[in-house]
Design a protein around this motif. Structure first.
Motif, mmCIF file in Angstrom:
data_model
loop_
_atom_site.group_PDB
_atom_site.id
_atom_site.type_symbol
_atom_site.label_atom_id
_atom_site.label_comp_id
_atom_site.label_asym_id
_atom_site.label_seq_id
_atom_site.Cartn_x
_atom_site.Cartn_y
_atom_site.Cartn_z
ATOM 1 N N LEU A 17 -5.635 9.721 21.947
ATOM 2 C CA LEU A 17 -5.746 8.367 22.496
ATOM 3 C C LEU A 17 -6.745 8.318 23.639
ATOM 4 O O LEU A 17 -6.757 9.183 24.514
ATOM 5 C CB LEU A 17 -4.378 7.879 22.989
ATOM 6 C CG LEU A 17 -3.290 7.699 21.923
ATOM 7 C CD1 LEU A 17 -1.977 7.304 22.567
ATOM 8 C CD2 LEU A 17 -3.705 6.654 20.896
ATOM 9 N N GLU A 18 -7.579 7.300 23.598
ATOM 10 C CA GLU A 18 -8.469 7.000 24.724
ATOM 11 C C GLU A 18 -7.955 5.686 25.303
ATOM 12 O O GLU A 18 -8.124 4.631 24.696
ATOM 13 C CB GLU A 18 -9.904 6.862 24.229
ATOM 14 C CG GLU A 18 -10.433 8.157 23.618
ATOM 15 C CD GLU A 18 -11.639 7.924 22.721
ATOM 16 O OE1 GLU A 18 -12.750 7.835 23.238
ATOM 17 O OE2 GLU A 18 -11.452 7.825 21.501
ATOM 18 N N THR A 19 -7.276 5.776 26.436
ATOM 19 C CA THR A 19 -6.590 4.610 26.993
ATOM 20 C C THR A 19 -7.386 4.038 28.161
ATOM 21 O O THR A 19 -7.767 4.771 29.071
ATOM 22 C CB THR A 19 -5.191 5.027 27.504
ATOM 23 O OG1 THR A 19 -4.556 5.809 26.497
ATOM 24 C CG2 THR A 19 -4.345 3.823 27.840
ATOM 25 N N THR A 233 -10.373 9.550 12.160
ATOM 26 C CA THR A 233 -11.003 8.243 12.277
ATOM 27 C C THR A 233 -10.643 7.708 13.655
ATOM 28 O O THR A 233 -9.686 8.171 14.277
ATOM 29 C CB THR A 233 -10.474 7.256 11.222
ATOM 30 O OG1 THR A 233 -9.055 7.150 11.374
ATOM 31 C CG2 THR A 233 -10.810 7.730 9.824
ATOM 32 N N GLU A 234 -11.396 6.749 14.119
ATOM 33 C CA GLU A 234 -11.121 6.160 15.438
ATOM 34 C C GLU A 234 -11.035 4.650 15.295
ATOM 35 O O GLU A 234 -11.925 4.031 14.712
ATOM 36 C CB GLU A 234 -12.234 6.530 16.425
ATOM 37 C CG GLU A 234 -12.065 5.822 17.766
ATOM 38 C CD GLU A 234 -13.113 6.218 18.802
ATOM 39 O OE1 GLU A 234 -14.007 7.018 18.485
ATOM 40 O OE2 GLU A 234 -13.018 5.703 19.928
ATOM 41 N N THR A 235 -9.961 4.073 15.809
ATOM 42 C CA THR A 235 -9.797 2.624 15.740
ATOM 43 C C THR A 235 -9.838 2.068 17.151
ATOM 44 O O THR A 235 -9.101 2.513 18.024
ATOM 45 C CB THR A 235 -8.482 2.275 15.025
ATOM 46 O OG1 THR A 235 -8.521 2.911 13.759
ATOM 47 C CG2 THR A 235 -8.330 0.784 14.834
ATOM 48 N N LYS A 236 -10.730 1.115 17.362
ATOM 49 C CA LYS A 236 -11.040 0.641 18.707
ATOM 50 C C LYS A 236 -10.069 -0.419 19.199
ATOM 51 O O LYS A 236 -9.553 -1.204 18.413
ATOM 52 C CB LYS A 236 -12.447 0.025 18.704
ATOM 53 C CG LYS A 236 -13.555 1.021 18.446
ATOM 54 C CD LYS A 236 -13.887 1.731 19.730
ATOM 55 C CE LYS A 236 -15.130 2.610 19.551
ATOM 56 N NZ LYS A 236 -15.259 3.529 20.685
ATOM 57 N N ASN A 237 -9.880 -0.419 20.525
ATOM 58 C CA ASN A 237 -9.321 -1.578 21.208
ATOM 59 C C ASN A 237 -7.985 -2.101 20.698
ATOM 60 O O ASN A 237 -7.846 -3.271 20.390
ATOM 61 C CB ASN A 237 -10.314 -2.735 21.086
ATOM 62 C CG ASN A 237 -11.054 -2.904 22.379
ATOM 63 O OD1 ASN A 237 -10.467 -2.720 23.452
ATOM 64 N ND2 ASN A 237 -12.318 -3.233 22.288
#
Ligand code: ADP
Ligand code: MG
Length: 506
Positions: A17-19, A233-237
């Motif tokens: 996670l990128e919070t 995969t990366e899901t934004k926002n």
């Protein structure tokens, strides 16, 4: 353990996670404009020349914002870099008038380095989630596309407010340490933990609904027991716990299906669709953006001294993990109860207010809160500001609950009566538990003489049962207790009843 059952075996999920949390400060990170951009503030009223990138304007780093980053870093047990830099991340979008975002470059130490937070793992035990970094950056403005059929507008109030981006660490060299998020529930617990730390420190409101906390969600899968991580995969926002959990599960299933049918997962950036929980590709790795980072020539390196760190360390309040440990060690609470009571800072404050330093009261208060009070959220105010009758609801305060627990502990009332008083409060009875007990004549009978009299009557009325009991049918003891309690209208002290009954029945 959270696993996905595939056709060819079990798979586990790996989440990074990128919070982003919006940092609380009076003014913005590089300008003097107010950082309070809440929706009641008229658009474009809190904007300085720096925020909208007027030619020749220079950013000035807000020292308070730096303190907030250090504070949060200490809160996640992290190393604080003594030197870090700011860089320009270039992209063009109307919400970013500079044409770049000032952030801290990914390939150099950010202000907050390696750290960790503790969550409850899916097996019920504490689990350390490693954090790679947290860095300072500016937020963008807000585009408004829904105000005019043919025009879009930009509100710059939020432009330049400080964000802290907190990135979890995937220790690919030591996968067996299992120090990463490995289920949708752990992802939620991790985010709640970040939220509570931020709130306890006053660093951010970290409120997903209000947009002061959002997360980019990275998902991959691997075979259970395998030490090789898959492509993510990366899901934004993402801005809701529910959607994040739903997405992790759906995305993991999708990847398992691809892998089991011989395909490969492509490292894409995805967009999540709230209506059906699906996601679609926003961009693939091949067309990954090149932000052309370069050091911001207008900002000096950020130097942090030991004195600065020590000054901030001294102001640190107790954080959720320490609160949990205190509840377990000092109050003897079970791990689960301690976890429930530290889910939010408000809950632990409410609990502490009720216990009020009296350790002997803690278990009682914990039980009442978890098994009764939490079921009636409209009957208490977790911020502990309201009392009495509010909007037709009786607000049960920490001191109400403390009194109830104490009355049971001192045998003033029994458990059944406490429950009745509690229900009367839910039904709107005013006054303290003691005054309610007085009003409804709910004092417990502890006078041994009075209880003995009731017991004698019960024994006299139930001759056959007494015979059976005496000839060995000891299970009948409960029958006598029940009858005595009934005859006393629930008022007799059960402990005294037990004691006298045992003597009389021999
Ligand atoms: P980027 O800069 O491309 O977003 P990072 O290396 O900063 O990539 O990683 C972003 C996040 O993704 C981090 O939280 C990291 O732990 C996580 N991550 C990296 N590899 C994986 C993987 N295989 N599965 C799940 N998460 C991953
Ligand atoms: Mg990323």
């Amino acid at each position: 353990m959270f696993t996905i059952k595939g056709k060819t075996g079990d798979w586990e999920v790996v989440v990074g996670l990128e919070t982003h949390i919006e940092v609380l400060s009076k003014s913005k990170i590089f300008s003097g404009a107010s950082a309070d951009y809440n929706p009641t503030v008229a658009p474009n009223t809190q904007v300085s020349m720096v925020d909208v990138a007027m030619p020749g304007m220079l950013p000035v780093l807000n020292e308070y914002c730096v303190d907030q980053a250090i504070k949060f870093g200490l809160g996640i047990n992290a190393e604080i870099s003594r030197k870090s830099c700011f860089a320009r991340k270039q992209y063009f979008y109307p919400d970013l008038p500079q044409g770049y975002q000032i952030t801290q470059p990914a390939d150099q130490p950010p202000v907050v380095g390696r750290g960790w937070v503790e969550i409850m793992g899916d097996d019920g035990n504490p689990k350390k989630i490693l954090i790679e970094r947290a860095h300072m950056e500016q937020d963008a403005a807000k585009n408004k596309h829904d105000m005019h059929p043919a025009k879009s507008f930009v509100d710059f109030n939020r432009c330049g407010v400080m964000l802290l981006e907190i990135v979890t660490f995937l220790d690919t060299k030591n996968p067996e340490n299992n120090s990463y998020i490995s289920s949708p529930e752990e992802a939620e617990r991790y985010l709640r933990q970040i939220r509570e730390i931020a709130r306890a420190l006053g660093v951010s409101k970290a409120n997903m609904e209000e947009g002061s906390m959002r997360a980019d969600v990275n998902v991959s899968v691997k075979r259970v027991g395998s030490n090789t991580f898959g492509t993510r995969t990366e899901t934004k926002n993402m801005v809701s716990f529910k959607f994040i959990k739903n997405h992790i599960e759906n995305e993991a299933r999708r990847q398992v299906e691809i892998l089991e049918s011989g395909g490969v997962v492509s490292q894409d950036t995805l967009r999540y669709h709230q209506d059906d929980g699906s996601s679609s590709v926003m961009r693939s790795k091949e067309d990954a953006l090149d932000y052309r980072y370069f050091p911001d020539p207008d900002l000096l390196p950020l130097i942090i001294t030991d004195e600065q760190i020590e000054r901030i360390r001294k102001t640190m309040p107790e954080l959720p993990a320490a609160t949990r440990a205190r509840y377990i060690e000092k109050f003897g609470l079970a791990e689960y109860d301690a976890a429930r009571l530290t889910e939010t800072v408000d809950i632990s404050h409410w609990f502490d207010a009720a216990v009020d330093g009296k350790a002997e009261r803690a278990k009682g208060v914990a039980n009442w809160m978890i098994s009764e009070l939490f079921a009636h959220p409209e009957n208490y105010d977790i911020t502990n500001e309201k009392s009495g009758i509010v909007d037709g609801m009786r607000i049960i305060t920490p001191s109400d609950l403390a009194e109830l627990v104490d009355m049971v502990a001192t045998s003033e009332i029994n458990g059944k009566q406490a429950k009745d008083i509690f229900i009367k409060m839910l039904d709107g009875a005013e006054g303290t538990p003691r005054s309610i007990a007085d009003k409804f004549g709910m004092k417990q009978i502890t006078d041994t003489g009075a209880i003995e009299k009731i017991i004698d009557e019960v024994i006299a009325k139930n001759g056959p049962q007494v015979e059976q009991y005496k000839s060995g049918k000891l299970g009948l003891f409960g029958f006598f207790v029940g009858n005595v309690m009934k005859a006393s209208a629930g008022k007799a002290n059960p402990a005294v009843v037990n004691e006298i009954l045992k003597k009389k029945l021999g």
